[in-house]
Design a protein around this motif. Sequence first.
Motif, mmCIF file in Angstrom:
data_model
loop_
_atom_site.group_PDB
_atom_site.id
_atom_site.type_symbol
_atom_site.label_atom_id
_atom_site.label_comp_id
_atom_site.label_asym_id
_atom_site.label_seq_id
_atom_site.Cartn_x
_atom_site.Cartn_y
_atom_site.Cartn_z
ATOM 1 N N PRO A 110 0.818 -1.233 0.000
ATOM 2 C CA PRO A 110 0.000 0.000 0.000
ATOM 3 C C PRO A 110 0.847 1.277 0.000
ATOM 4 N N LYS A 111 2.007 1.265 0.676
ATOM 5 C CA LYS A 111 2.854 2.454 0.711
ATOM 6 C C LYS A 111 3.362 2.811 -0.683
ATOM 7 N N THR A 112 3.596 1.792 -1.507
ATOM 8 C CA THR A 112 4.047 2.051 -2.878
ATOM 9 C C THR A 112 2.992 2.804 -3.662
ATOM 10 N N TRP A 113 1.751 2.351 -3.564
ATOM 11 C CA TRP A 113 0.672 2.996 -4.309
ATOM 12 C C TRP A 113 0.387 4.384 -3.766
ATOM 13 N N GLU A 114 0.545 4.591 -2.477
ATOM 14 C CA GLU A 114 0.382 5.936 -1.911
ATOM 15 C C GLU A 114 1.454 6.875 -2.448
ATOM 16 N N GLU A 115 2.666 6.372 -2.545
ATOM 17 C CA GLU A 115 3.753 7.200 -3.066
ATOM 18 C C GLU A 115 3.517 7.552 -4.536
ATOM 19 N N VAL A 116 3.077 6.571 -5.318
ATOM 20 C CA VAL A 116 2.775 6.831 -6.726
ATOM 21 C C VAL A 116 1.658 7.866 -6.851
ATOM 22 N N ARG A 117 0.631 7.741 -6.011
ATOM 23 C CA ARG A 117 -0.467 8.709 -6.035
ATOM 24 C C ARG A 117 0.024 10.107 -5.698
ATOM 25 N N ASP A 118 0.823 10.229 -4.650
ATOM 26 C CA ASP A 118 1.293 11.547 -4.216
ATOM 27 C C ASP A 118 2.187 12.196 -5.273
ATOM 28 N N LEU A 119 3.069 11.414 -5.869
ATOM 29 C CA LEU A 119 3.931 11.959 -6.920
ATOM 30 C C LEU A 119 3.104 12.391 -8.132
ATOM 31 N N SER A 120 2.074 11.619 -8.456
ATOM 32 C CA SER A 120 1.231 11.953 -9.602
ATOM 33 C C SER A 120 0.456 13.241 -9.370
ATOM 34 N N LEU A 121 0.005 13.460 -8.137
ATOM 35 C CA LEU A 121 -0.711 14.695 -7.822
ATOM 36 C C LEU A 121 0.200 15.916 -7.967
ATOM 37 N N ASN A 122 1.491 15.709 -7.792
ATOM 38 C CA ASN A 122 2.460 16.800 -7.933
ATOM 39 C C ASN A 122 3.119 16.795 -9.307
ATOM 40 N N PHE A 123 2.410 16.280 -10.312
ATOM 41 C CA PHE A 123 2.915 16.155 -11.679
ATOM 42 C C PHE A 123 3.423 17.496 -12.198
ATOM 43 N N PHE A 124 4.643 17.484 -12.704
ATOM 44 C CA PHE A 124 5.312 18.667 -13.260
ATOM 45 C C PHE A 124 5.374 19.818 -12.248
ATOM 46 N N LEU A 125 5.255 19.498 -10.963
ATOM 47 C CA LEU A 125 5.432 20.433 -9.854
ATOM 48 C C LEU A 125 4.402 21.567 -9.837
ATOM 49 N N VAL A 126 3.327 21.415 -10.583
ATOM 50 C CA VAL A 126 2.322 22.479 -10.640
ATOM 51 C C VAL A 126 1.689 22.691 -9.274
ATOM 52 N N ALA A 127 1.229 21.613 -8.646
ATOM 53 C CA ALA A 127 0.526 21.731 -7.366
ATOM 54 C C ALA A 127 1.415 22.283 -6.254
ATOM 55 N N PRO A 128 2.643 21.764 -6.051
ATOM 56 C CA PRO A 128 3.461 22.314 -4.954
ATOM 57 C C PRO A 128 3.928 23.746 -5.199
ATOM 58 N N ILE A 129 4.219 24.115 -6.455
ATOM 59 C CA ILE A 129 4.663 25.485 -6.730
ATOM 60 C C ILE A 129 3.530 26.474 -6.481
ATOM 61 N N LEU A 130 2.316 26.093 -6.878
ATOM 62 C CA LEU A 130 1.153 26.952 -6.658
ATOM 63 C C LEU A 130 0.575 26.801 -5.254
ATOM 64 N N LYS A 131 1.151 25.885 -4.457
ATOM 65 C CA LYS A 131 0.713 25.621 -3.093
ATOM 66 C C LYS A 131 -0.781 25.302 -3.024
ATOM 67 N N LEU A 132 -1.190 24.415 -3.929
ATOM 68 C CA LEU A 132 -2.582 23.998 -3.949
ATOM 69 C C LEU A 132 -2.872 23.144 -2.713
ATOM 70 N N PRO A 133 -4.072 23.216 -2.188
ATOM 71 C CA PRO A 133 -4.366 22.548 -0.900
ATOM 72 C C PRO A 133 -4.283 21.029 -0.951
ATOM 73 N N PHE A 134 -4.485 20.441 -2.127
ATOM 74 C CA PHE A 134 -4.450 18.975 -2.207
ATOM 75 C C PHE A 134 -3.051 18.429 -2.467
ATOM 76 N N SER A 135 -2.064 19.307 -2.573
ATOM 77 C CA SER A 135 -0.700 18.855 -2.876
ATOM 78 C C SER A 135 -0.090 18.137 -1.680
ATOM 79 N N PRO A 136 0.254 16.848 -1.799
ATOM 80 C CA PRO A 136 0.846 16.117 -0.673
ATOM 81 C C PRO A 136 2.316 16.472 -0.476
ATOM 82 N N ILE A 137 2.814 16.226 0.716
ATOM 83 C CA ILE A 137 4.219 16.459 1.032
ATOM 84 C C ILE A 137 5.024 15.229 0.640
ATOM 85 N N VAL A 138 5.944 15.405 -0.289
ATOM 86 C CA VAL A 138 6.820 14.319 -0.755
ATOM 87 C C VAL A 138 8.251 14.839 -0.692
#
Length: 328
Positions: A110-138
Amino acid sequence: AVDKRKNTTKIGVQWHVENDGVALPFTRGCSFYTVDNRESNYGLISTGFDVPEPAPLKPGGFGLFLLSFASKLIDEPVRAIPAICCILYLYIVFFSNGILPGKDALQLDPKTWEEVRDLSLNFFLVAPILKLPFSPIVHPMLEGVFNFLLAWAALFAGFLSDDRKEKPNVIPMLPVVIGMQLLTSAFFLPYLSSRTSEPSNTSSVLYMEELEPIHSVLGESPFLGPVLAAVGSASIAWFFLGRQDQFGSVFADRYDSFVSLLSVDRVGSSFLVDLAIFGIFQGWLVDDDLKRRGVNGNEYDFLRLVAKFVPFFGLVVYFAFRPELPRK
């Protein structure tokens, strides 16, 4: 053979299937047709049946793929390199235990799939750069490697002209480029080993109008290289500078925590394998791409070397300065 009679024309045809002029085994046969000879329906096939050569085993689509690959391998033994790398890659990354850290794909950690999900949500760094609320900490170094890898994979869209009606590949390239955003080398290596090479006995160039619209718009876009170069550069900067609030600003500390993560992380360590594969094979398609553009001999030698041996940014430079496809 044609048997003409008063009302019908009977035709017999002997045929076989070829790949690049070489007849494939167990692909021969005969066909017989009855053609209507009446004036109102002249030339229309009335009946017909085929008599294929019997094969020891019914090959089906996968069998024909193997036969086609074997024929290409005989003509170009160098194809064995990506083919062997593909087999080793699939085994080591997905099924082995003890070669790479972490659990294999069959254990469905399960940890593998969680990591894949979190990285995918931060695709091309759009979410973390814009500090979107759903961006996970990786871990920022893992994010940097992941997004740099995907930018590199997307860069191969510049070779979409390698796949077209006049030179079909066993595996179409557009789905491969899309699939590389998901499984990177698991799509890339099979394509390299099975693709159809540009004919060596012709000097004719490819015209822009011969490409599918999406291939010409995406693969020949002048914005492809600069956009992905920006993503790649941002990923490198994020690797060194991202998330300092959570992971500190001292490089040694950030790097130690990254190495500690990789020591137990199958996904992260597989990214490093992918980067090595892209670096080795990024120039595999360059010679044929130049051939399609009418470049022969020693022309564009420096650009050719840059594209083959400068990781990632060499392809960016190549796509910026390669000759354009001519138009009719």
